[in-house]
Design a protein around this motif. Structure first.
Motif, mmCIF file in Angstrom:
data_model
loop_
_atom_site.group_PDB
_atom_site.id
_atom_site.type_symbol
_atom_site.label_atom_id
_atom_site.label_comp_id
_atom_site.label_asym_id
_atom_site.label_seq_id
_atom_site.Cartn_x
_atom_site.Cartn_y
_atom_site.Cartn_z
ATOM 1 N N VAL A 103 0.547 -1.721 -0.256
ATOM 2 C CA VAL A 103 -0.278 -0.157 -0.187
ATOM 3 C C VAL A 103 0.902 1.020 0.221
ATOM 4 C CG1 VAL A 103 -1.845 1.251 1.710
ATOM 5 C CG2 VAL A 103 -1.916 -1.151 0.880
ATOM 6 N N PHE A 104 1.852 0.875 0.518
ATOM 7 C CA PHE A 104 2.531 2.356 0.748
ATOM 8 C C PHE A 104 3.281 2.538 -0.549
ATOM 9 C CE2 PHE A 104 7.130 4.205 1.826
ATOM 10 C CZ PHE A 104 6.424 5.427 1.887
ATOM 11 N N ALA A 105 3.804 1.526 -1.184
ATOM 12 C CA ALA A 105 4.594 1.693 -2.624
ATOM 13 C C ALA A 105 3.652 3.227 -3.041
ATOM 14 C CB ALA A 105 5.271 0.297 -3.339
ATOM 15 N N LYS A 106 2.441 3.155 -3.356
ATOM 16 C CA LYS A 106 1.722 2.915 -3.989
ATOM 17 C C LYS A 106 0.604 4.001 -3.780
ATOM 18 C CE LYS A 106 -0.229 -1.435 -5.629
ATOM 19 N NZ LYS A 106 -1.998 -2.458 -5.339
ATOM 20 N N LEU A 107 1.527 5.078 -2.659
ATOM 21 C CA LEU A 107 1.161 6.514 -2.082
ATOM 22 C C LEU A 107 1.430 7.257 -2.950
ATOM 23 C CD1 LEU A 107 1.863 6.051 2.014
ATOM 24 C CD2 LEU A 107 -0.304 6.065 0.533
ATOM 25 N N SER A 108 0.187 8.323 -3.109
ATOM 26 C CA SER A 108 0.663 9.768 -3.542
ATOM 27 C C SER A 108 1.679 10.100 -3.043
ATOM 28 C CB SER A 108 -0.922 10.372 -4.032
ATOM 29 O OG SER A 108 -1.065 11.503 -2.785
ATOM 30 N N ASN A 109 2.441 11.769 -4.206
ATOM 31 C CA ASN A 109 2.857 12.325 -3.041
ATOM 32 C C ASN A 109 2.763 13.592 -2.437
ATOM 33 O OD1 ASN A 109 5.299 11.652 -4.897
ATOM 34 N ND2 ASN A 109 4.850 12.667 -6.332
ATOM 35 N N LYS A 110 1.674 13.410 -2.664
ATOM 36 C CA LYS A 110 0.492 14.225 -1.821
ATOM 37 C C LYS A 110 -0.526 13.667 -0.303
ATOM 38 C CE LYS A 110 -4.389 16.295 -0.969
ATOM 39 N NZ LYS A 110 -5.459 16.956 -1.005
ATOM 40 N N VAL A 111 0.485 12.544 -0.018
ATOM 41 C CA VAL A 111 0.005 11.832 1.015
ATOM 42 C C VAL A 111 1.526 11.752 1.799
ATOM 43 C CG1 VAL A 111 -0.244 9.786 2.207
ATOM 44 C CG2 VAL A 111 -1.937 11.113 0.803
ATOM 45 N N LEU A 112 2.879 11.227 0.876
ATOM 46 C CA LEU A 112 3.415 10.872 1.364
ATOM 47 C C LEU A 112 4.715 12.759 2.119
ATOM 48 C CD1 LEU A 112 5.149 8.907 -1.863
ATOM 49 C CD2 LEU A 112 5.111 8.684 0.405
ATOM 50 N N GLY A 113 4.207 13.919 1.109
ATOM 51 C CA GLY A 113 4.594 14.884 1.370
ATOM 52 C C GLY A 113 3.310 15.317 2.803
ATOM 53 N N ARG A 114 2.850 15.089 3.183
ATOM 54 C CA ARG A 114 2.253 14.858 4.330
ATOM 55 C C ARG A 114 2.956 14.301 5.484
ATOM 56 N NH1 ARG A 114 -3.988 13.603 3.978
ATOM 57 N NH2 ARG A 114 -4.994 15.487 5.188
ATOM 58 N N TYR A 115 3.385 13.154 5.567
ATOM 59 C CA TYR A 115 4.268 12.538 6.176
ATOM 60 C C TYR A 115 5.466 13.014 6.275
ATOM 61 C CZ TYR A 115 0.782 8.596 6.808
ATOM 62 O OH TYR A 115 -0.405 7.698 7.209
ATOM 63 N N ALA A 116 6.079 13.762 5.236
ATOM 64 C CA ALA A 116 7.579 13.945 5.065
ATOM 65 C C ALA A 116 7.548 14.980 5.906
ATOM 66 C CB ALA A 116 7.665 14.377 3.886
ATOM 67 N N GLU A 117 6.285 16.140 5.919
ATOM 68 C CA GLU A 117 6.193 17.276 6.137
ATOM 69 C C GLU A 117 5.880 17.726 8.206
ATOM 70 O OE1 GLU A 117 3.683 21.043 6.696
ATOM 71 O OE2 GLU A 117 3.432 20.035 4.820
ATOM 72 N N VAL A 118 5.531 16.298 8.602
ATOM 73 C CA VAL A 118 5.290 15.590 9.880
ATOM 74 C C VAL A 118 6.650 15.230 10.594
ATOM 75 C CG1 VAL A 118 4.324 14.021 11.657
ATOM 76 C CG2 VAL A 118 2.583 15.543 9.726
ATOM 77 N N PHE A 119 7.223 14.765 10.040
ATOM 78 C CA PHE A 119 8.806 14.422 9.927
ATOM 79 C C PHE A 119 9.778 15.465 10.053
ATOM 80 C CE2 PHE A 119 6.906 10.016 9.881
ATOM 81 C CZ PHE A 119 6.103 9.668 10.469
ATOM 82 N N GLY A 120 9.887 15.765 9.287
ATOM 83 C CA GLY A 120 10.704 17.406 8.446
ATOM 84 C C GLY A 120 11.707 16.641 8.213
ATOM 85 N N VAL A 121 11.179 15.808 7.371
ATOM 86 C CA VAL A 121 12.400 15.099 6.506
ATOM 87 C C VAL A 121 11.956 15.365 4.841
ATOM 88 C CG1 VAL A 121 12.748 13.131 8.047
ATOM 89 C CG2 VAL A 121 11.282 12.647 6.041
ATOM 90 N N SER A 122 12.661 14.721 3.340
ATOM 91 C CA SER A 122 12.276 15.075 2.599
ATOM 92 C C SER A 122 11.310 14.145 1.378
ATOM 93 C CB SER A 122 13.588 14.907 1.564
ATOM 94 O OG SER A 122 13.801 13.775 0.859
ATOM 95 N N MET A 123 10.323 13.886 0.896
ATOM 96 C CA MET A 123 9.888 13.178 0.559
ATOM 97 C C MET A 123 10.459 11.754 -0.196
ATOM 98 S SD MET A 123 6.110 14.907 -1.207
ATOM 99 C CE MET A 123 6.421 13.622 -2.937
ATOM 100 N N GLU A 124 12.129 12.245 -0.671
ATOM 101 C CA GLU A 124 12.635 11.380 -0.820
ATOM 102 C C GLU A 124 13.109 10.075 0.400
ATOM 103 O OE1 GLU A 124 12.930 9.523 -3.530
ATOM 104 O OE2 GLU A 124 11.419 10.962 -4.633
ATOM 105 N N LYS A 125 13.198 11.232 0.960
ATOM 106 C CA LYS A 125 13.738 10.592 2.144
ATOM 107 C C LYS A 125 12.432 9.157 3.048
ATOM 108 C CE LYS A 125 16.386 11.019 6.554
ATOM 109 N NZ LYS A 125 17.679 11.374 7.868
ATOM 110 N N ILE A 126 11.335 10.266 2.662
ATOM 111 C CA ILE A 126 10.350 8.876 3.496
ATOM 112 C C ILE A 126 10.218 7.988 3.099
ATOM 113 C CG2 ILE A 126 8.335 9.577 2.466
ATOM 114 C CD1 ILE A 126 8.306 10.214 6.091
ATOM 115 N N LYS A 127 10.654 7.679 1.676
ATOM 116 C CA LYS A 127 10.587 6.298 0.551
ATOM 117 C C LYS A 127 11.448 5.330 1.154
ATOM 118 C CE LYS A 127 8.486 8.986 -3.341
ATOM 119 N NZ LYS A 127 8.706 9.135 -4.277
ATOM 120 N N HIS A 128 12.789 6.028 1.947
ATOM 121 C CA HIS A 128 13.452 4.409 2.102
ATOM 122 C C HIS A 128 14.050 4.575 3.532
ATOM 123 C CE1 HIS A 128 13.520 4.108 -1.908
ATOM 124 N NE2 HIS A 128 14.318 5.434 -2.189
ATOM 125 N N VAL A 129 14.675 3.454 4.636
ATOM 126 C CA VAL A 129 15.075 3.974 5.668
ATOM 127 C C VAL A 129 16.668 3.470 5.376
ATOM 128 C CG1 VAL A 129 15.797 2.380 7.239
ATOM 129 C CG2 VAL A 129 12.950 2.566 6.746
#
Length: 129
Positions: A103-129
Motif C-alpha cells: 500500500v505504501f508503495a502506491k501512495l500519492s506524493n500528496k500523502v507522502l508529502g504530509r508524512y514528510a512534512e510531519v517528520f521534517g524529512v524530504s519526500m525521497e527520504k520518507i520512501k526509504h530507510v
C-alpha cells in the motif's frame, strides 16, 4: 505545589537548562523555574528507552519486508499511531494500511508529502530507510 517547593534536582535531561512550571504563591498561580527533578528524569528516560526499542524493532520489521518505512519513521520521530493520525489529519486505519509495504508503495506524493512534512524529512527520504 508552592513556588518555594519546586524541586531543583539538576536533572541531566535538562542539560543545564531550566524549565518553567506554574506553582502557587499566596494562593495565585505564578511561573517558577526548575532544574528538574529525579522522578521526571526517571520517567523521561524510560519513555526514551521504550521509543528506542520500538524504533529498533520497527527497523527490523522494515528490513524483513513486513512493514513500510513509515512504520520506522513513526517511532524514529517519537510518534505513536494516535499522535501521527492527529498530526497528519489522516485516520488511524489509513495509517495502519500505509504500514503495509504494498500500500505504501502506491501512495500519492500528496500523502507522502504530509508524512514528510510531519517528520521534517524530504519526500525521497520518507520512501526509504
Amino acid at each position: 505545589m508552592d513556588i518555594n517547593e519546586i524541586p531543583q534536582d539538576d536533572s541531566k535531561i535538562f542539560r543545564g537548562q531550566k524549565k518553567v512550571i506554574y506553582a502557587t504563591q499566596n494562593g495565585h498561580y505564578k511561573p517558577g523555574t526548575t532544574t528538574g527533578w529525579d522522578t521526571e528524569a526517571f520517567v523521561t528516560e524510560q519513555a526514551v528507552e521504550e521509543f528506542n526499542q520500538l524504533t529498533n524493532e520497527a527497523l527490523d520489521a522494515v528490513k524483513r519486508g513486513e512493514k513500510s518505512p513509515l512504520f520506522y519513521y513513526m517511532y524514529r520521530y517519537r510518534f505513536d499511531l494516535p499522535t501521527l493520525a492527529q498530526t497528519t489529519g489522516l485516520w488511524q486505519w489509513q495509517i495502519k494500511r500505509h504500514f503495509k509495504p504494498s500500500v505504501f508503495a502506491k501512495l500519492s506524493n500528496k500523502v507522502l508529502g504530509r508524512y514528510a512534512e510531519v517528520f521534517g524529512v524530504s519526500m525521497e527520504k520518507i520512501k526509504h530507510v
